[in-house]
Design a protein around this motif. Structure first.
Motif, PDB file in Angstrom:
ATOM      1  N   ILE A  49       0.838  -1.206   0.000  1.00  0.00           N
ATOM      2  CA  ILE A  49       0.000   0.000   0.000  1.00  0.00           C
ATOM      3  C   ILE A  49       0.869   1.250   0.000  1.00  0.00           C
ATOM      4  CG2 ILE A  49      -1.601   1.353   1.416  1.00  0.00           C
ATOM      5  CD1 ILE A  49      -2.819  -1.358   2.304  1.00  0.00           C
ATOM      6  N   GLN A  50       1.879   1.253   0.862  1.00  0.00           N
ATOM      7  CA  GLN A  50       2.763   2.415   0.939  1.00  0.00           C
ATOM      8  C   GLN A  50       3.486   2.640  -0.388  1.00  0.00           C
ATOM      9  OE1 GLN A  50       5.553   2.153   4.156  1.00  0.00           O
ATOM     10  NE2 GLN A  50       6.423   4.173   3.801  1.00  0.00           N
ATOM     11  N   PHE A  51       3.996   1.555  -0.956  1.00  0.00           N
ATOM     12  CA  PHE A  51       4.698   1.677  -2.233  1.00  0.00           C
ATOM     13  C   PHE A  51       3.757   2.145  -3.344  1.00  0.00           C
ATOM     14  CE2 PHE A  51       5.906  -0.196  -6.322  1.00  0.00           C
ATOM     15  CZ  PHE A  51       7.193   0.297  -6.465  1.00  0.00           C
ATOM     16  N   ASP A  52       2.585   1.505  -3.406  1.00  0.00           N
ATOM     17  CA  ASP A  52       1.625   1.853  -4.468  1.00  0.00           C
ATOM     18  C   ASP A  52       1.114   3.274  -4.311  1.00  0.00           C
ATOM     19  OD1 ASP A  52       1.952  -0.637  -5.510  1.00  0.00           O
ATOM     20  OD2 ASP A  52       0.074  -1.466  -4.733  1.00  0.00           O
ATOM     21  N   GLU A  53       0.882   3.703  -3.064  1.00  0.00           N
ATOM     22  CA  GLU A  53       0.425   5.085  -2.852  1.00  0.00           C
ATOM     23  C   GLU A  53       1.502   6.077  -3.257  1.00  0.00           C
ATOM     24  OE1 GLU A  53      -2.900   4.975   0.699  1.00  0.00           O
ATOM     25  OE2 GLU A  53      -0.787   5.117   1.260  1.00  0.00           O
ATOM     26  N   ASN A  54       2.754   5.748  -2.952  1.00  0.00           N
ATOM     27  CA  ASN A  54       3.856   6.619  -3.358  1.00  0.00           C
ATOM     28  C   ASN A  54       3.949   6.692  -4.882  1.00  0.00           C
ATOM     29  OD1 ASN A  54       6.327   8.155  -3.081  1.00  0.00           O
ATOM     30  ND2 ASN A  54       7.427   6.272  -3.604  1.00  0.00           N
ATOM     31  N   LEU A  55       3.833   5.516  -5.511  1.00  0.00           N
ATOM     32  CA  LEU A  55       3.889   5.477  -6.971  1.00  0.00           C
ATOM     33  C   LEU A  55       2.670   6.171  -7.574  1.00  0.00           C
ATOM     34  CD1 LEU A  55       5.586   4.507  -9.300  1.00  0.00           C
ATOM     35  CD2 LEU A  55       4.492   2.284  -9.145  1.00  0.00           C
ATOM     36  N   LEU A  56       1.511   5.982  -6.936  1.00  0.00           N
ATOM     37  CA  LEU A  56       0.282   6.636  -7.404  1.00  0.00           C
ATOM     38  C   LEU A  56       0.421   8.150  -7.322  1.00  0.00           C
ATOM     39  CD1 LEU A  56      -2.686   6.515  -8.283  1.00  0.00           C
ATOM     40  CD2 LEU A  56      -3.307   6.277  -5.879  1.00  0.00           C
ATOM     41  N   ALA A  57       0.999   8.641  -6.213  1.00  0.00           N
ATOM     42  CA  ALA A  57       1.201  10.090  -6.073  1.00  0.00           C
ATOM     43  C   ALA A  57       2.130  10.607  -7.163  1.00  0.00           C
ATOM     44  CB  ALA A  57       1.767  10.397  -4.693  1.00  0.00           C
ATOM     45  N   ARG A  58       3.151   9.821  -7.480  1.00  0.00           N
ATOM     46  CA  ARG A  58       4.076  10.232  -8.553  1.00  0.00           C
ATOM     47  C   ARG A  58       3.364  10.253  -9.905  1.00  0.00           C
ATOM     48  NH1 ARG A  58      10.183   7.976  -7.719  1.00  0.00           N
ATOM     49  NH2 ARG A  58      10.402   8.424  -5.490  1.00  0.00           N
ATOM     50  N   LEU A  59       2.551   9.252 -10.132  1.00  0.00           N
ATOM     51  CA  LEU A  59       1.811   9.197 -11.399  1.00  0.00           C
ATOM     52  C   LEU A  59       0.839  10.370 -11.513  1.00  0.00           C
ATOM     53  CD1 LEU A  59       1.080   5.365 -11.525  1.00  0.00           C
ATOM     54  CD2 LEU A  59       2.427   6.629 -13.210  1.00  0.00           C
ATOM     55  N   PHE A 103       9.626   5.248 -13.962  1.00  0.00           N
ATOM     56  CA  PHE A 103       8.420   4.546 -13.523  1.00  0.00           C
ATOM     57  C   PHE A 103       8.563   3.034 -13.690  1.00  0.00           C
ATOM     58  CE2 PHE A 103       5.926   8.617 -14.174  1.00  0.00           C
ATOM     59  CZ  PHE A 103       5.614   8.755 -12.829  1.00  0.00           C
ATOM     60  N   ASN A 104       9.086   2.606 -14.833  1.00  0.00           N
ATOM     61  CA  ASN A 104       9.226   1.167 -15.067  1.00  0.00           C
ATOM     62  C   ASN A 104      10.236   0.535 -14.114  1.00  0.00           C
ATOM     63  OD1 ASN A 104       7.305   0.914 -17.109  1.00  0.00           O
ATOM     64  ND2 ASN A 104       8.760   1.468 -18.700  1.00  0.00           N
ATOM     65  N   TYR A 119      -3.221   1.526 -10.238  1.00  0.00           N
ATOM     66  CA  TYR A 119      -2.624   1.542  -8.905  1.00  0.00           C
ATOM     67  C   TYR A 119      -3.626   1.990  -7.845  1.00  0.00           C
ATOM     68  CZ  TYR A 119       2.104   0.272 -10.136  1.00  0.00           C
ATOM     69  OH  TYR A 119       3.207  -0.440 -10.529  1.00  0.00           O
ATOM     70  N   GLN A 120      -4.537   2.889  -8.218  1.00  0.00           N
ATOM     71  CA  GLN A 120      -5.582   3.290  -7.274  1.00  0.00           C
ATOM     72  C   GLN A 120      -6.464   2.092  -6.921  1.00  0.00           C
ATOM     73  OE1 GLN A 120      -6.270   6.658  -5.884  1.00  0.00           O
ATOM     74  NE2 GLN A 120      -7.202   5.111  -4.571  1.00  0.00           N
ATOM     75  N   GLU A 121      -6.801   1.323  -7.940  1.00  0.00           N
ATOM     76  CA  GLU A 121      -7.610   0.124  -7.718  1.00  0.00           C
ATOM     77  C   GLU A 121      -6.869  -0.868  -6.830  1.00  0.00           C
ATOM     78  OE1 GLU A 121      -9.740  -3.469 -10.340  1.00  0.00           O
ATOM     79  OE2 GLU A 121      -8.706  -1.806 -11.357  1.00  0.00           O
TER      80      GLU A 121
END
Length: 909
Positions: A616-626, A736-737, A860-862
């Motif tokens: 969750i932490q990683f995905d939220e960080n990546l989501l914020a970047r996206l 990103f990749n 990533y939000q999903e």
């Protein structure tokens, strides 16, 4: 024949008057009786009329019959009315018949039943099925014993697929008649799924009754209901009802149950399969196990007994002590049914499937070991020693390895026969194929790793055997904690003795320690002969070994080249290969690894929560970047639209400014075509043409080429700007990749817009078309004056010098800014589409990156939402994870009890 039976069949006339006299026609006979009766002082003709009506009815003279029956006013009147209705029915006057049937009032059960049946038939004829349904139910209620009324009702319900009514009828009739036929009909309805709307307790009374009628019928009904409820929501309610019935009933011990014990075994497995929570099973399972134990047959008795003991071990005091004692006695007396290995495999696969469905990672090394243990045809031997050189010498001698093929690693090595040479690494993380020696070197730093070496090998192939070479040890301790795991994977331990001091105190203590930890593992010994070791010495060593390990065998060999040691070892192997012993040993080992797997699963909950939090932490960080990248890309798009638009406007404004300045000069310079001898009557036309000509040449040969060149510069400038964008997006793409760990996103812009702009520029290289400007033909006062004067002087001789000077002066001093603006507008009007399309075109350039970023952000939000929901569910309902594992532990305890029962029957070493 009884009176009512005669009345039903309309044979009253024969029974009462004719008495079998068939010589004369009944009508004639009854007519004679009628005349005779009529002559009496107190004549009563009603009975004869009733009889005459029957004769007319049988001869289809329904109107005559009705006439006769209408005049009946004695105790036969209700029957007469019924017969009148029958006659109207035959005549097709159904409504009249219905009214008459309904008007009949009588206390006769048979007559009421007949009326109900006739109305039933009438309503069927009219296709009034609801009314027919009510009538047949009335008939059954009035007189269920009446001729075939229940069979008729059942056939009607079945034909109408009114299964509720059919089932209720079967239940009631089975209870009333206790007839096996009705129980069988009920069984058929249940078996075919026609009791879905009936609750779990609906059949309890009839089941108790079925016990008294026939236990086989009772079992069939119970089994059918059991199977029927398996896929229903009230399955647990049914189990409760069924187990109460079985426990409360005084069932004979002599009855041989056919299907119920097996069904209860299946139910036990279903309850422990991870679908139900412990809260659901706390009250159900003790009753289920007690009932199962009560009726268990020879095949399921060990399973039922072990199930009771397993549940009692896990949930102490939930099961009655008497039931537990009975289970212990039953298990002791049970006969092995040879199903333990099968049950163990079922449990292993059930745990695997449960973990796979929830995305949990099982202990991959244990999973691999369990797969190896499932193969009952293969045989595994572990070779261990406290002397590496002696052990390596033995393995290489037996497997015929050349020095070049010796594997000198600090990892445990499993040698197996294979069609080609291959190396694999088995670790807690999984199984991987070795591609380079670097893989093995790195694996030596991981103590959980086993190296699997496959190559064609005669010895291993002949005995379907694999050999595990475990590195040198100085005892069983934490530094070699995996030794016991690989020993449990093996069917035998071959211990290679130290040649200098064979079966030393240290070796003996080490092996005794092993037997304490793995008591069932057979141990045998290997000794390499030497000149210092005599035959008596070998005998003494073997004798000392037997003192501690009575069942152990000693294999001796030498490396002096005498004899074929591999052949001797091939003869030695079958001596300690006991299939039955191997299977019993292997079942215990499999149970050990299943228990370790369950322990690993319990640790998984904490790990899963940690993984979810990290994810969750990683995905939220990546989501914020996206999301930040999307906003940044919007800003970049606006920036590039503004820059490219401004660049275009700059070149346009510069050219327009020159147009505004140059066109008035060109117009004024057109005055040089004036001469004093010019035709001033038409000079304004000539001047207007000349002015337009010079302006057109200026536009065609100066302005337009300059615009085209500037457009090319603008396209080059735009390409540079857009390349900067793509360069930035390539960096984003890689970043990103790299974070995502895969090529998941591609940020590629659409450079087609540059080609489109270039194509538009190429189309503009041709000559431009601009309408002539009416510069001197406009109706301004000054122009009107000159034009009029020109016409006048064109007729009247005048002073041409004055007209020349006036025209010239007018042309050179007139303000042509409006004309210049008009021409500039006309020139740029044909390029307006290009300018207006710039924002849209640049948006197309950015469209694909926007789509890719938004799609990835949505994904990533999903994923974040899904993981948060899973984490919340896991924290708020820990039983979702823990209860299934606890129930797997019950199954394991059941199998451990079965294994204990087998071991207690026959000692294995």
């Amino acid at each position: 024949m009884k009176l009512e039976e005669c009345l039903v069949k309309k044979m009253y006339h024969e029974e009462k008057f004719l008495q079998g006299d068939l010589d004369d026609h009944p009508i004639r006979q009854l007519g004679g009786l009628y005349l005779a009766e009529q002559k009496k002082d107190m004549a009563d003709l009603s009975y004869i009329r009733f009889a005459q009506g029957e004769v007319y009815f049988h001869n289809c003279d329904y109107e005559a019959a009705i006439f006769k029956w209408e005049n009946i006013h004695n105790e036969l009147e209700p029957w007469a009315k019924k017969n009148i209705a029958d006659a109207y029915f035959e005549l097709g006057f159904l409504s009249t018949a219905e009214d008459i049937y309904k008007s009949i009032t009588t206390e006769s059960l048979i007559l009421n039943t007949e009326v109900a049946l006739q109305l039933f038939t009438l309503y069927l004829e009219q296709r009034k099925y609801e009314e027919a349904d009510q009538m047949i139910k009335n008939a059954v209620a009035i007189h269920p014993d009446y001729q075939n009324v229940t069979e008729l009702a059942c056939a009607f319900f079945v034909d109408r697929e009114d299964w509720n009514s059919a089932v209720d009828l079967a239940v009631n009739e089975a209870a009333r008649t206790k007839s096996p036929e009705w129980f069988q009909k009920l069984h058929s309805f249940i078996e075919n799924g026609h009791t879905q709307s009936h609750g779990a307790s609906h059949f309890v009374p009839i089941l108790y009754l079925a016990q008294k009628v026939d236990l086989a019928i009772f079992e069939d009904l119970m089994a059918a209901l059991w199977k029927n409820h398996e896929q229903r929501e009230d399955y647990l309610s049914w189990i409760t009802e069924a187990t109460i019935i079985l426990q409360d009933s005084d069932l004979p011990h002599t009855y041989r149950w056919q299907s119920l014990p097996g069904l209860m075994n299946n139910t036990f497995m279903q309850m422990l399969a991870g679908k139900y929570y412990l809260a659901d099973l706390a009250e159900i399972m003790p009753n289920l196990l007690a009932a199962w134990l009560k009726i268990a047959d020879n095949k399921t008795a060990p399973l039922a007994s072990a199930g009771v003991l397993a549940w009692n071990d896990t949930f102490y005091s939930q099961i009655n002590e008497d039931v537990v004692r009975s289970a212990e006695e039953s298990l002791t007396e049970s006969v092995n049914q040879g199903m333990l290995m099968e049950k163990i495999m079922e449990l292993a696969h059930a745990i695997q499937n449960w973990a796979d469905e929830r995305g949990l990672n099982l202990h991959k090394r244990f999973e691999w070991i369990l797969e190896q243990l499932e193969d009952l045809n293969s045989h595994r031997v572990m070779v261990a020693s406290m002397s590496t050189s002696e052990k390596s010498s033995f393995i290489h001698e037996m497997l015929k390895h050349s020095d070049s093929s010796c594997i000198d690693v600090s990892l445990p090595v499993l040698f197996k026969d294979g069609q080609e040479t291959e190396f694999q690494l088995v670790s807690d993380e999984g199984v991987s194929v070795v591609t380079t020696s670097k893989d093995i070197i790195e694996a030596e730093n991981r103590p959980d790793t086993l190296l699997v070496y496959s190559e064609p090998n005669t010895l291993l192939h002949a005995h379907n055997m694999t050999m595990i070479d475990y590195p040198e040890m100085d005892g069983v301790n934490k530094s070699n904690s995996h030794f016991l795991e690989y020993l449990r994977m093996s069917d035998r331990l071959l211990f290679v003795l130290n040649n200098k001091e064979p079966f030393s105190t240290e070796e003996c203590e080490f092996l005794l320690d092993i037997t304490e930890k793995v008591p069932l593992c057979p141990i045998h010994f290997v000794l390499k002969k030497s000149e210092l070791l005599s035959a008596d010495g070998v005998y003494e060593i073997e004798k000392r070994i037997k003192n501690y390990f009575p069942n152990a065998e000693l294999f001796t060999y030498s490396t002096d080249g005498e004899g074929d040691h591999q052949e001797a070892f091939s003869r030695f192997i079958p001596q300690y290969q006991d299939g039955e012993s191997n299977e019993r040993l292997r079942t215990g080992n499999m149970l050990f690894f299943i228990r370790e797997t369950i322990k690993h699963l319990l640790q998984q909950q904490v790990k899963v929560e940690e993984d979810l939090n990290r994810s969750i932490q990683f995905d939220e960080n990546l989501l914020a970047r996206l999301q930040g990248a999307v906003h940044q890309l919007y800003d970049l798009e606006e920036e590039k639209i503004k820059a490219i638009q401004n660049a275009y406007r700059s070149l346009r404004d510069e050219i327009r400014s020159d147009l505004i300045k140059t066109i008035p000069k060109l117009i004024k310079e057109s005055a040089d075509i004036l001469r004093e001898d010019s035709d001033f009557g038409n000079i304004h036309h000539e001047l207007n043409d000349e002015m337009n000509k010079r302006i057109d040449e200026y536009l065609q040969y100066t302005v337009h080429p300059r615009y085209i060149n500037s457009l090319q510069d603008w396209i080059s400038f735009s390409e540079g700007e857009l390349n900067e964008v793509q360069k930035l997006l390539v960096e984003w793409n890689e970043s990103f990749n790299e974070l995502m760990g895969e090529e998941r996103i591609r940020l590629e812009c659409d450079f087609q817009i540059l080609a489109d702009w270039q194509r538009d520029a190429d189309r503009m290289t041709g000559a431009i078309q601009i309408d002539k400007e009416n510069i001197l033909l406009k109706r301004t006062p000054a122009q009107m004056l000159l034009k009029s004067a020109g016409k006048i002087f064109g007729v009247i001789p005048a002073n041409n010098s004055m007209m020349y000077n006036r025209y010239k002066n007018f042309i050179e001093n007139e303000n042509y800014s409006e004309t210049a603006e008009s021409i500039a507008n006309k020139f740029f009007r044909q390029f307006e589409l290009l300018e207006k399309a710039i924002p849209r075109d640049i948006s197309l350039f950015f469209r694909e990156p926007f789509t890719a970023l938004k799609k990835s952000a949505a994904s990533y939000q999903e994923q974040v939402d899904k993981n948060k929901a899973a984490l919340t569910e896991m924290k708020s309902h820990p039983e979702t994870f823990r209860d299934p594992i606890k129930l797997f532990d019950v199954r394991l305890r059941q199998l451990e009890w079965l294994e204990f029962q087998e071991k207690s029957r026959k000692h294995v070493y």
